[in-house]
Motif scaffolding. Structure first.
Motif, PDB file in Angstrom:
ATOM      1  N   MET A 181       5.610 -10.969 -17.997  1.00 55.30           N
ATOM      2  CA  MET A 181       4.217 -11.516 -17.659  1.00 55.30           C
ATOM      3  C   MET A 181       3.514 -10.598 -16.582  1.00 55.30           C
ATOM      4  N   ALA A 196      -1.844 -12.678 -15.169  1.00 54.97           N
ATOM      5  CA  ALA A 196      -1.616 -13.573 -16.297  1.00 54.97           C
ATOM      6  C   ALA A 196      -0.793 -14.718 -15.724  1.00 54.97           C
ATOM      7  N   HIS A 220      -9.742 -13.869 -17.254  1.00 54.38           N
ATOM      8  CA  HIS A 220      -9.299 -14.493 -18.111  1.00 54.38           C
ATOM      9  C   HIS A 220     -10.084 -15.632 -19.038  1.00 54.38           C
TER      10      HIS A 220
END
Length: 321
Positions: free
Chosen positions: A209, A213, A253
């Motif tokens: 990841m 994130a 995001h």
């Protein structure tokens, strides 16, 4: 009691006084019957200091950051862990800790023998983090690990981690009658602390990841646990990043600022309470820290297209009707 009667466990304590020329670092590694001290001096100032080479264990390893911060490098990605945070690494996971300032961290290797003995303790079956450690010990090599960040409401975790780390080190260095039980008791308390949602926010991380994130996932867990009510300054303290940077991550995001995104968690909680409890709308608004009920109604209607009263009537579970 002889030292070798203590459970098979290895404890490493790393202290780094800084990253400027002349600063020092120590690595004290202790296991039943053995001890090893490595010392070094920083030869030239540098932004990040490696005190040992990348390594991996054949058993789960628990990291406790006691002071400063630690950068963990895993598969060419670096993740920041400030004081009070912890990680539980799977066996076979190659990683490397790096330091950017004065720091102190402890690493505890949890052998199969130790986990087997802990598994016989009352309550072990009900501790999710202990069960995760056992499964990781038995699983095929994986790139997943668990990380733990202190809950907003609990500022005492780091003090207790220090106390338990010092006690564990002392017990291994000078084992006496009952040392076996002392070690088991200390590790049990560590698992108990990590398993409590009142103490820690837990994230299960895939090491592939990307950093943004992962930070966003951490923010989401904290917002969920606090019903969206956490200040930028508190997030800064928990996660070790500036509020502006965290706001940028959320904007990237979620497409909205940190405050607005936090409000979505608050309203989701309001919707849950409306349909699963008999609390009055006024009481729910107060519980979620709305001082102006009209403002609560306005935000709720904007998100759900109806008033809290209409939402309750439409979606309340049958048992509460």
């Amino acid at each position: 009691m002889e030292a070798n009667s203590v459970s098979d466990i290895e404890l490493s304590m790393i202290f780094c006084s800084g990253i400027k020329e002349g600063d020092r670092y120590n690595i004290l590694t202790v296991s039943p019957g053995t001890r090893n001290l490595q010392q070094g001096v920083v030869e030239s100032s540098q932004p990040k200091l490696n005190v040992r080479k990348p390594y991996k264990r054949d058993c789960p390893e628990l990291m406790l950051v006691l002071d400063g911060e630690v950068l963990q490098k895993i598969d060419e990605r670096e993740y920041l862990y400030p004081a009070g945070s912890c990680c539980l690494f799977h066996p076979g996971m190659t990683h490397l800790e790096r330091f950017t300032a004065q720091s102190k961290a402890v690493f505890i290797c949890l052998s199969d023998e130790l986990l087997e003995k802990l598994g016989q303790v009352d309550g072990a079956d009900n501790n999710d983090i202990f069960q995760y450690a056992c499964k990781s010990a038995a699983a095929a090599r994986t790139k997943e690990y668990a990380e733990f960040f202190p809950a907003c409401e609990n500022d005492k975790n780091n003090k207790r981690l220090r106390e338990l780390s010092d006690l564990l080190m002392y017990t291994l260095l000078s084992p006496k009658l009952g040392a076996e039980y002392m070690v088991l008791g200390i590790i049990c308390e560590l698992f108990d602390i990590l398993d409590s949602k009142e103490n820690y926010y837990t994230t299960f991380v895939d090491s592939e990841m990307n950093t943004d994130a992962l930070i966003f996932a951490r923010i989401c867990h904290i917002l969920e646990a606090t019903n969206g009510h956490v200040s930028r300054s508190k997030l800064e303290k928990i996660l070790g990043f500036s509020g502006n940077y965290l706001n940028t991550i959320v904007q990237k995001h979620a497409g909205m600022c940190l405050f607005d995104y936090g409000m979505t968690f608050c309203l989701d909680k309001a919707a849950e309470l409306l349909t699963t409890t008999k609390s009055s709308i006024t009481a729910i608004a107060k519980e979620l820290q709305f001082t102006n009920q009209s403002h609560f109604y306005k935000l709720f209607r904007e998100k759900y297209g109806m008033t809290p009263k209409e939402y309750r009537k439409e979606y309340t579970v049958e048992a509460l009707s």
